[in-house]
Design a protein around this motif. Structure first.
Motif, PDB file in Angstrom:
ATOM      1  N   GLU A  71       0.824  -1.204   0.000  1.00 13.36           N
ATOM      2  CA  GLU A  71       0.000   0.000   0.000  1.00 13.36           C
ATOM      3  C   GLU A  71       0.863   1.261   0.000  1.00 13.36           C
ATOM      4  OE1 GLU A  71      -2.211  -0.563   3.556  1.00 13.36           O
ATOM      5  OE2 GLU A  71      -0.549  -0.079   4.877  1.00 13.36           O
ATOM      6  N   ALA A  72       0.302   2.336  -0.559  1.00 13.16           N
ATOM      7  CA  ALA A  72       0.970   3.632  -0.516  1.00 13.16           C
ATOM      8  C   ALA A  72       0.971   4.153   0.911  1.00 13.16           C
ATOM      9  CB  ALA A  72       0.268   4.622  -1.438  1.00 13.16           C
ATOM     10  N   MET A  73       1.998   4.915   1.264  1.00 16.76           N
ATOM     11  CA  MET A  73       2.109   5.495   2.595  1.00 16.76           C
ATOM     12  C   MET A  73       1.719   6.969   2.552  1.00 16.76           C
ATOM     13  SD  MET A  73       5.692   3.804   3.890  1.00 16.76           S
ATOM     14  CE  MET A  73       6.499   3.911   2.297  1.00 16.76           C
ATOM     15  N   PHE A  74       0.928   7.390   3.527  1.00 16.40           N
ATOM     16  CA  PHE A  74       0.525   8.783   3.658  1.00 16.40           C
ATOM     17  C   PHE A  74       1.370   9.399   4.776  1.00 16.40           C
ATOM     18  CE2 PHE A  74      -3.249   6.454   2.152  1.00 16.40           C
ATOM     19  CZ  PHE A  74      -3.382   7.046   0.910  1.00 16.40           C
ATOM     20  N   VAL A  75       2.389  10.116   4.390  1.00 18.72           N
ATOM     21  CA  VAL A  75       3.417  10.588   5.321  1.00 18.72           C
ATOM     22  C   VAL A  75       3.120  12.027   5.737  1.00 18.72           C
ATOM     23  CG1 VAL A  75       5.878  10.943   5.675  1.00 18.72           C
ATOM     24  CG2 VAL A  75       5.077   9.062   4.218  1.00 18.72           C
ATOM     25  N   VAL A  76       2.935  12.246   7.032  1.00 16.57           N
ATOM     26  CA  VAL A  76       2.625  13.587   7.527  1.00 16.57           C
ATOM     27  C   VAL A  76       3.888  14.449   7.527  1.00 16.57           C
ATOM     28  CG1 VAL A  76       0.599  12.949   8.857  1.00 16.57           C
ATOM     29  CG2 VAL A  76       2.831  12.733   9.908  1.00 16.57           C
ATOM     30  N   CYS A  77       3.698  15.711   7.165  1.00 16.86           N
ATOM     31  CA  CYS A  77       4.813  16.635   7.003  1.00 16.86           C
ATOM     32  C   CYS A  77       4.408  18.034   7.460  1.00 16.86           C
ATOM     33  CB  CYS A  77       5.223  16.723   5.528  1.00 16.86           C
ATOM     34  SG  CYS A  77       5.634  15.143   4.742  1.00 16.86           S
ATOM     35  N   LEU A  78       5.403  18.887   7.583  1.00 14.57           N
ATOM     36  CA  LEU A  78       5.210  20.312   7.822  1.00 14.57           C
ATOM     37  C   LEU A  78       5.831  21.064   6.653  1.00 14.57           C
ATOM     38  CD1 LEU A  78       6.373  20.415  11.549  1.00 14.57           C
ATOM     39  CD2 LEU A  78       4.044  20.066  10.711  1.00 14.57           C
ATOM     40  N   TRP A  79       5.294  22.244   6.337  1.00 10.96           N
ATOM     41  CA  TRP A  79       5.850  22.985   5.221  1.00 10.96           C
ATOM     42  C   TRP A  79       5.898  24.478   5.537  1.00 10.96           C
ATOM     43  CZ3 TRP A  79       3.153  26.669   2.259  1.00 10.96           C
ATOM     44  CH2 TRP A  79       1.780  26.737   2.492  1.00 10.96           C
ATOM     45  N   ALA A  80       6.600  25.210   4.700  1.00 10.97           N
ATOM     46  CA  ALA A  80       6.724  26.653   4.878  1.00 10.97           C
ATOM     47  C   ALA A  80       7.091  27.297   3.553  1.00 10.97           C
ATOM     48  CB  ALA A  80       7.783  26.987   5.932  1.00 10.97           C
ATOM     49  N   LYS A  81       6.867  28.592   3.474  1.00 14.75           N
ATOM     50  CA  LYS A  81       7.369  29.386   2.354  1.00 14.75           C
ATOM     51  C   LYS A  81       8.548  30.182   2.875  1.00 14.75           C
ATOM     52  CE  LYS A  81       6.229  32.899  -1.100  1.00 14.75           C
ATOM     53  NZ  LYS A  81       5.178  33.792  -1.647  1.00 14.75           N
ATOM     54  N   TRP A  82       9.740  29.834   2.396  1.00 14.82           N
ATOM     55  CA  TRP A  82      10.955  30.506   2.843  1.00 14.82           C
ATOM     56  C   TRP A  82      11.236  31.711   1.959  1.00 14.82           C
ATOM     57  CZ3 TRP A  82      15.764  31.210   0.385  1.00 14.82           C
ATOM     58  CH2 TRP A  82      16.787  31.700   1.231  1.00 14.82           C
ATOM     59  N   VAL A  83      11.557  32.817   2.576  1.00  8.85           N
ATOM     60  CA  VAL A  83      11.944  34.038   1.872  1.00  8.85           C
ATOM     61  C   VAL A  83      13.329  34.441   2.369  1.00  8.85           C
ATOM     62  CG1 VAL A  83      11.388  36.451   1.436  1.00  8.85           C
ATOM     63  CG2 VAL A  83       9.542  34.775   1.648  1.00  8.85           C
ATOM     64  N   ASP A  84      14.246  34.647   1.467  1.00  6.85           N
ATOM     65  CA  ASP A  84      15.621  34.975   1.820  1.00  6.85           C
ATOM     66  C   ASP A  84      15.691  36.353   2.488  1.00  6.85           C
ATOM     67  OD1 ASP A  84      18.324  35.278   2.049  1.00  6.85           O
ATOM     68  OD2 ASP A  84      18.758  35.224  -0.111  1.00  6.85           O
ATOM     69  N   PRO A  85      16.133  36.417   3.772  1.00  9.96           N
ATOM     70  CA  PRO A  85      16.254  37.723   4.431  1.00  9.96           C
ATOM     71  C   PRO A  85      17.218  38.671   3.720  1.00  9.96           C
ATOM     72  CG  PRO A  85      16.422  35.936   6.031  1.00  9.96           C
ATOM     73  CD  PRO A  85      16.490  35.311   4.666  1.00  9.96           C
ATOM     74  N   ASP A  86      18.186  38.098   2.977  1.00 12.84           N
ATOM     75  CA  ASP A  86      19.137  38.929   2.244  1.00 12.84           C
ATOM     76  C   ASP A  86      18.589  39.415   0.898  1.00 12.84           C
ATOM     77  OD1 ASP A  86      21.071  38.742   4.218  1.00 12.84           O
ATOM     78  OD2 ASP A  86      21.945  36.916   3.369  1.00 12.84           O
ATOM     79  N   GLY A  87      17.438  38.858   0.494  1.00 10.91           N
ATOM     80  CA  GLY A  87      16.838  39.267  -0.769  1.00 10.91           C
ATOM     81  C   GLY A  87      17.582  38.809  -1.995  1.00 10.91           C
ATOM     82  N   ILE A  88      18.401  37.761  -1.858  1.00 11.91           N
ATOM     83  CA  ILE A  88      19.210  37.277  -2.983  1.00 11.91           C
ATOM     84  C   ILE A  88      18.559  36.060  -3.642  1.00 11.91           C
ATOM     85  CG2 ILE A  88      21.448  36.339  -3.670  1.00 11.91           C
ATOM     86  CD1 ILE A  88      22.657  37.900  -1.298  1.00 11.91           C
ATOM     87  N   GLU A  89      18.240  35.059  -2.836  1.00 14.12           N
ATOM     88  CA  GLU A  89      17.666  33.819  -3.349  1.00 14.12           C
ATOM     89  C   GLU A  89      16.163  33.985  -3.583  1.00 14.12           C
ATOM     90  OE1 GLU A  89      19.436  31.272  -4.155  1.00 14.12           O
ATOM     91  OE2 GLU A  89      21.342  31.975  -3.300  1.00 14.12           O
ATOM     92  N   PRO A  90      15.595  33.238  -4.544  1.00 16.18           N
ATOM     93  CA  PRO A  90      14.153  33.314  -4.793  1.00 16.18           C
ATOM     94  C   PRO A  90      13.364  32.668  -3.657  1.00 16.18           C
ATOM     95  CG  PRO A  90      15.150  31.587  -6.133  1.00 16.18           C
ATOM     96  CD  PRO A  90      16.285  32.333  -5.486  1.00 16.18           C
ATOM     97  N   ASP A  91      12.093  33.052  -3.529  1.00 15.23           N
ATOM     98  CA  ASP A  91      11.218  32.421  -2.540  1.00 15.23           C
ATOM     99  C   ASP A  91      11.138  30.925  -2.820  1.00 15.23           C
ATOM    100  OD1 ASP A  91      10.872  35.025  -1.842  1.00 15.23           O
ATOM    101  OD2 ASP A  91       8.739  35.126  -2.384  1.00 15.23           O
ATOM    102  N   MET A  92      10.901  30.139  -1.770  1.00 19.44           N
ATOM    103  CA  MET A  92      10.924  28.694  -1.930  1.00 19.44           C
ATOM    104  C   MET A  92       9.906  28.020  -1.018  1.00 19.44           C
ATOM    105  SD  MET A  92      14.188  26.170  -1.354  1.00 19.44           S
ATOM    106  CE  MET A  92      14.453  26.838   0.296  1.00 19.44           C
ATOM    107  N   LEU A  93       9.105  27.126  -1.584  1.00 15.58           N
ATOM    108  CA  LEU A  93       8.232  26.265  -0.798  1.00 15.58           C
ATOM    109  C   LEU A  93       9.034  25.024  -0.416  1.00 15.58           C
ATOM    110  CD1 LEU A  93       4.942  26.495  -2.903  1.00 15.58           C
ATOM    111  CD2 LEU A  93       5.465  27.671  -0.756  1.00 15.58           C
ATOM    112  N   CYS A  94       8.958  24.624   0.850  1.00 24.70           N
ATOM    113  CA  CYS A  94       9.785  23.518   1.311  1.00 24.70           C
ATOM    114  C   CYS A  94       9.083  22.778   2.438  1.00 24.70           C
ATOM    115  CB  CYS A  94      11.148  24.035   1.765  1.00 24.70           C
ATOM    116  SG  CYS A  94      11.076  25.478   2.845  1.00 24.70           S
ATOM    117  N   PHE A  95       9.512  21.526   2.691  1.00 27.01           N
ATOM    118  CA  PHE A  95       8.826  20.720   3.701  1.00 27.01           C
ATOM    119  C   PHE A  95       9.778  19.795   4.432  1.00 27.01           C
ATOM    120  CE2 PHE A  95       8.907  17.861   0.087  1.00 27.01           C
ATOM    121  CZ  PHE A  95       8.970  16.586   0.634  1.00 27.01           C
ATOM    122  N   ALA A  96       9.292  19.300   5.576  1.00 26.50           N
ATOM    123  CA  ALA A  96      10.008  18.303   6.369  1.00 26.50           C
ATOM    124  C   ALA A  96       9.038  17.187   6.732  1.00 26.50           C
ATOM    125  CB  ALA A  96      10.574  18.926   7.643  1.00 26.50           C
ATOM    126  N   ALA A  97       9.505  15.956   6.709  1.00 27.67           N
ATOM    127  CA  ALA A  97       8.681  14.810   7.090  1.00 27.67           C
ATOM    128  C   ALA A  97       8.711  14.631   8.609  1.00 27.67           C
ATOM    129  CB  ALA A  97       9.185  13.541   6.407  1.00 27.67           C
TER     130      ALA A  97
END
Length: 202
Positions: free
Chosen positions: A118-144
């Motif tokens: 069976e497929a596994m339904f893995v719970v995670c947390l996520w966020a939208k990261w914004v670079d405080p230095d304003g250099i890197e692009p915004d990024m959606l990211c998660f942790a299991a």
């Protein structure tokens, strides 16, 4: 997004094309209003407000990922308190891998798969990261979210495992109430317990 070696020269996808690792992107499910939405997100959560360098520890050749691709269940109300109960998400996977050392000190990468298939339904947390230095692009990211391992995972030599919840709890997890975190812990307590078979990953 990293592309598996040799995949560009092939006309068909192979099993390894669906593998992903820390800092790779993967399809990720969240709730937006009344709809379930799948978005590509990076597997390693950069907490909002932190610098890009927080993804790593060490310098030079000793530099490694910081470990924020996993969120320990016993640390959710401390380190992850701004995500837990606010931005909960889900990934659906067929298998997971863990690095395990044997008695001779040799490190192996093991692939764990539910015996039921069976497929596994893995719970995670996520966020939208914004670079405080304003250099890197915004990024959606998660942790299991990880918890104590099943007995067979522990016997194979690993002390943590992803949290694989029952399908009937998906809606409650994706539509959390931050004022009732106990309801989310109850989902962990009622998670699925398939037997995880393992073998050395290719």
């Amino acid at each position: 997004m990293k592309i598996p070696k040799g995949s560009i020269s092939r006309a068909r996808c192979g099993a390894r094309d669906w593998d992903f690792f820390p800092q790779w992107y993967a399809p990720f499910m969240i709730r937006e209003g009344d709809a379930y939405v799948i978005k590509p997100m990076r597997y390693q959560l950069g907490k909002p407000g932190l610098l890009a360098s927080s993804d790593y520890v060490g310098e030079g050749k000793a530099r490694q990922f910081s470990g924020t691709y996993n969120a320990r269940c016993d640390n959710l109300e401390r380190y992850w308190r701004k995500q837990f109960g606010y931005t909960d998400g889900l990934m659906v996977v067929d298998t997971f891998k863990e690095h395990v050392g044997d008695q001779q000190g040799v490190n192996h990468r093991l692939r764990f798969t539910p015996r039921t298939g069976e497929a596994m339904f893995v719970v995670c947390l996520w966020a939208k990261w914004v670079d405080p230095d304003g250099i890197e692009p915004d990024m959606l990211c998660f942790a299991a979210v990880t918890d104590d391992p099943e007995p067979e995972v522990a016997a194979a030599g690993h002390d943590r495992a992803i949290s694989n919840i029952k399908p009937e709890h998906i809606e409650a997890w994706l539509k959390p109430d931050p004022a009732n975190l106990q309801a989310l812990y109850a989902i962990f307590d009622d998670k699925r317990h398939p037997f995880y078979e393992h073998k050395i990953a290719a």
